[in-house]
Motif scaffolding. Structure first.
Motif, mmCIF file in Angstrom:
data_model
loop_
_atom_site.group_PDB
_atom_site.id
_atom_site.type_symbol
_atom_site.label_atom_id
_atom_site.label_comp_id
_atom_site.label_asym_id
_atom_site.label_seq_id
_atom_site.Cartn_x
_atom_site.Cartn_y
_atom_site.Cartn_z
ATOM 1 N N LEU A 29 -21.259 -40.603 13.656
ATOM 2 C CA LEU A 29 -20.491 -39.414 14.017
ATOM 3 C C LEU A 29 -19.866 -38.853 12.745
ATOM 4 O O LEU A 29 -19.198 -39.585 12.001
ATOM 5 N N VAL A 30 -20.071 -37.570 12.488
ATOM 6 C CA VAL A 30 -19.506 -36.915 11.308
ATOM 7 C C VAL A 30 -18.402 -35.972 11.751
ATOM 8 O O VAL A 30 -18.643 -35.038 12.522
ATOM 9 N N ASP A 31 -17.200 -36.230 11.254
ATOM 10 C CA ASP A 31 -16.048 -35.368 11.483
ATOM 11 C C ASP A 31 -16.078 -34.274 10.418
ATOM 12 O O ASP A 31 -16.056 -34.561 9.217
ATOM 13 N N MET A 32 -16.130 -33.014 10.851
ATOM 14 C CA MET A 32 -16.247 -31.907 9.914
ATOM 15 C C MET A 32 -15.076 -30.939 10.093
ATOM 16 O O MET A 32 -15.141 -29.989 10.884
ATOM 17 N N PRO A 33 -13.967 -31.148 9.367
ATOM 18 C CA PRO A 33 -12.854 -30.198 9.439
ATOM 19 C C PRO A 33 -13.257 -28.853 8.849
ATOM 20 O O PRO A 33 -13.878 -28.798 7.779
ATOM 21 N N VAL A 34 -12.904 -27.775 9.526
ATOM 22 C CA VAL A 34 -13.248 -26.427 9.077
ATOM 23 C C VAL A 34 -11.956 -25.637 8.925
ATOM 24 O O VAL A 34 -11.152 -25.548 9.861
ATOM 25 N N GLY A 35 -11.746 -25.084 7.748
ATOM 26 C CA GLY A 35 -10.526 -24.316 7.523
ATOM 27 C C GLY A 35 -10.549 -23.627 6.177
ATOM 28 O O GLY A 35 -11.338 -23.958 5.288
ATOM 29 N N ARG A 36 -9.639 -22.684 5.998
ATOM 30 C CA ARG A 36 -9.608 -21.839 4.799
ATOM 31 C C ARG A 36 -9.446 -22.643 3.515
ATOM 32 O O ARG A 36 -10.015 -22.296 2.478
ATOM 33 N N THR A 37 -8.674 -23.734 3.555
ATOM 34 C CA THR A 37 -8.473 -24.545 2.358
ATOM 35 C C THR A 37 -9.025 -25.959 2.542
ATOM 36 O O THR A 37 -8.618 -26.887 1.864
ATOM 37 N N ALA A 38 -9.960 -26.120 3.492
ATOM 38 C CA ALA A 38 -10.664 -27.396 3.654
ATOM 39 C C ALA A 38 -11.953 -27.345 2.840
ATOM 40 O O ALA A 38 -12.288 -26.327 2.231
ATOM 41 N N LYS A 39 -12.707 -28.431 2.823
ATOM 42 C CA LYS A 39 -13.976 -28.447 2.080
ATOM 43 C C LYS A 39 -14.984 -27.491 2.718
ATOM 44 O O LYS A 39 -15.693 -26.759 2.021
ATOM 45 N N VAL A 40 -15.075 -27.500 4.052
ATOM 46 C CA VAL A 40 -15.956 -26.579 4.780
ATOM 47 C C VAL A 40 -15.083 -25.438 5.295
ATOM 48 O O VAL A 40 -14.193 -25.656 6.111
ATOM 49 N N ARG A 41 -15.365 -24.231 4.828
ATOM 50 C CA ARG A 41 -14.392 -23.152 5.022
ATOM 51 C C ARG A 41 -14.724 -22.169 6.131
ATOM 52 O O ARG A 41 -13.912 -21.313 6.457
ATOM 53 N N SER A 42 -15.935 -22.238 6.704
ATOM 54 C CA SER A 42 -16.298 -21.289 7.751
ATOM 55 C C SER A 42 -17.189 -21.965 8.776
ATOM 56 O O SER A 42 -17.838 -22.976 8.492
ATOM 57 N N LEU A 43 -17.242 -21.384 9.976
ATOM 58 C CA LEU A 43 -18.108 -21.914 11.018
ATOM 59 C C LEU A 43 -19.577 -21.761 10.638
ATOM 60 O O LEU A 43 -20.413 -22.595 11.009
ATOM 61 N N GLU A 44 -19.910 -20.706 9.881
ATOM 62 C CA GLU A 44 -21.285 -20.526 9.441
ATOM 63 C C GLU A 44 -21.706 -21.649 8.502
ATOM 64 O O GLU A 44 -22.802 -22.218 8.624
ATOM 65 N N ALA A 45 -20.827 -21.991 7.565
ATOM 66 C CA ALA A 45 -21.120 -23.083 6.637
ATOM 67 C C ALA A 45 -21.204 -24.408 7.388
ATOM 68 O O ALA A 45 -22.053 -25.256 7.089
ATOM 69 N N ALA A 46 -20.326 -24.585 8.372
ATOM 70 C CA ALA A 46 -20.339 -25.813 9.157
ATOM 71 C C ALA A 46 -21.636 -25.960 9.944
ATOM 72 O O ALA A 46 -22.212 -27.046 10.025
#
Length: 510
Positions: free
Chosen positions: A295-312
């Protein structure tokens, strides 16, 4: 050098090995005097790549030249990384020679100019990196060649498989072996120490290997180390898992995808993002650890590593596809990456948050509890241990009953004994200059602030965060509390925090 001994005599007889006690992290470095006859005889110059040979061992190191009398003429000084790799006694004679050219580097040059990375080329590159034949400059070139969107899914798969093959691979006497990973970038997101005991208490096998912090205030291994030893070799890890069903160990103590650690060491300071390298890093460790479901936890946020839902979405698709090619079932959980999780940022402070949740303390951080239960429930469902929609309830039952807390205690005991996390000697609040509502948080600035306070090297250092999004604060109310082990580090972190006006953004209430 003794009179009458020629340059050719010295080259043939070798040089006396000297341990200089210099920490160059994972990079082997050799030091010679600038007037050393062997430098003249062999044409060695600063930054040359040299082979150091002793008995049957050969270590490739980068040459640094000392212009001051740090060494005798017949001595070769070595860094700690080279010393460990050579496994030789001080004063032992070693022989130096130019390292041979790297044919595999031609594939990296070709990749820079747009040619695809073939499977055989990926294998040759990874083999050479694992053998220590690549300098940091050459590693940086490889990382740049693979960054951005320059690796497609097939190339990512080839690189991942090669990284698995370069180290040892664990196998378990269980049809189902589960794991959990977070892509990172979110301070305080220490859910592994909740998920592992919950899953292990449910009877599943979860041999969790984790990393130490490189650019963050705490890695999972740093946090766990405040509670129990984490530097387990493969045999010790196997004993813990066979006894308790799970572990939380430092992956650097085992040769599981060792090339990943070497790449990360150079990749992180460069600040280059690459879905391909990230996927290879995550999945090579999981396959090598013997996992079947991840299971991969992928935090998405403006100042997180993954910054957009598209990138996620793009990253999740690649993780699933490459995992499938390697026989690994990968599931993704997109989570909120807009603010820190829990209150503590730093090894010991994050450990106290975890303990509060596991012990069901009234003041435990509820966001950390919810996220840990969400991930554990998802993993229970993905592994078939809970029916669809019932994983969260099962995980909650295990946590509320105290079974997860008892399991973590048992895992800590099996890893060498549980201990109390340290507390910092110095603390200071950073208070709101005006009243308002917390409208935005810069995760990266908070992480940097905790690092300036001394984390993760100083385990008790970091900060306690008091101002979650949407909270109303009054003038003079603490936004965070800095923790440090020296007054100087406390002052340094406080000065930085005061200079960051957007670290915690307050807007006037309507």
């Amino acid at each position: 050098m003794l009179a009458g001994i020629t340059e050719s005599d010295m080259a043939g007889a070798g040089l006396r090995l000297r341990r200089l006690g210099l920490d160059t992290y994972q990079q082997p470095v050799v030091y010679l005097r600038s007037d050393s006859p062997i430098c003249k005889a062999e044409g060695f110059e600063a930054q040359s790549r040299l082979e150091i040979r002793h008995g049957g061992r050969c270590v490739v190191a980068t040459l640094n030249v000392a212009v001051a009398p740090l060494l005798e003429l017949d001595e070769a000084g070595v860094s700690e990384a080279a010393w460990r790799a050579l496994e030789a006694a001080e004063g032992t004679l070693v022989h130096l020679a130019h390292a041979p050219p790297l044919p595999s580097f031609g594939a990296i040059r070709a990749k820079i100019f747009g040619r695809p990375l073939e499977r055989d080329a990926a294998g040759a590159i990874v083999t050479d990196i694992a053998a220590g034949r690549y300098s940091d400059i050459e590693l940086a070139a490889m990382i740049a060649a693979c960054s951005g969107n320059r690796l497609d899914a097939a190339e990512t798969c080839s690189l991942t498989a090669a990284m698995v093959a370069a180290g040892q691979r664990l196998r378990w006497d269980a049809p189902l072996v589960v794991d959990k990973h977070c892509v990172g970038g979110l301070p305080g997101n220490r859910t592994t120490l909740l998920v592992v005991p919950i899953i292990a208490a449910c009877g599943l096998v979860i041999p969790k290997t984790s990393s130490r912090a490189i650019t963050s205030p705490a890695g999972t291994a740093d946090v766990m180390e405040t509670l129990a030893p984490v530097a387990l070799d493969a045999a010790a890890m196997r004993r813990v898992v066979e006894r308790e069903g799970g572990c939380i160990a430092w992956g650097g103590a085992m040769a599981l995808s060792p090339v990943d650690d070497l790449l990360i060491r150079v990749e992180r300071p460069l600040g280059l993002d690459s879905d391909g390298l990230l996927v290879a890093s995550i999945l090579s460790k999981k396959v090598a650890a013997g996992s079947t479901h991840v299971l991969v936890d992928m935090p998405v946020g403006r100042t997180a590593k993954v910054r957009s839902l598209e990138a996620a979405s793009a990253l999740a698709q690649r993780l699933r596809w490459v995992g499938e090619q390697l026989g690994l079932a990968v599931s993704i959980e997109l989570t909120d990456g807009s603010q820190p999780v829990g209150r503590g940022i730093g090894p010991a402070l994050e450990a106290f948050d975890v303990l509060a949740v596991l012990q069901n303390q009234p003041g435990a951080p509820q966001d950390l509890r919810r996220r840990g239960l969400l991930l554990a429930g998802h993993l229970l469902e993905a592994s078939g241990q809970a029916a669809a929609g019932w994983g969260l309830a099962k995980a909650t039952e295990v946590l509320d009953s105290g079974a997860a807390w008892r399991k973590l205690q048992a895992i800590c005991a099996a890893q060498g004994g549980m201990r109390e996390p340290p507390r910092a000697a110095y603390t200071q609040d950073l208070c709101a200059a005006h009243a308002g509502r917390v409208a935005a948080i810069d995760n990266r600035a908070l992480a940097r602030c905790a690092k300036l306070a001394g984390a993760p090297k100083a385990a008790a250092a970091g900060l306690m965060f008091h101002a979650p999004l949407g909270a109303m604060v009054d003038v003079g109310q603490p936004l965070l509390t800095l923790h440090a082990e020296s007054p100087g580090e406390l002052a340094y972190a406080l000065a930085y925090a005061r200079s960051q006006e957007h670290m915690i953004t307050l807007e006037e209430a309507p």
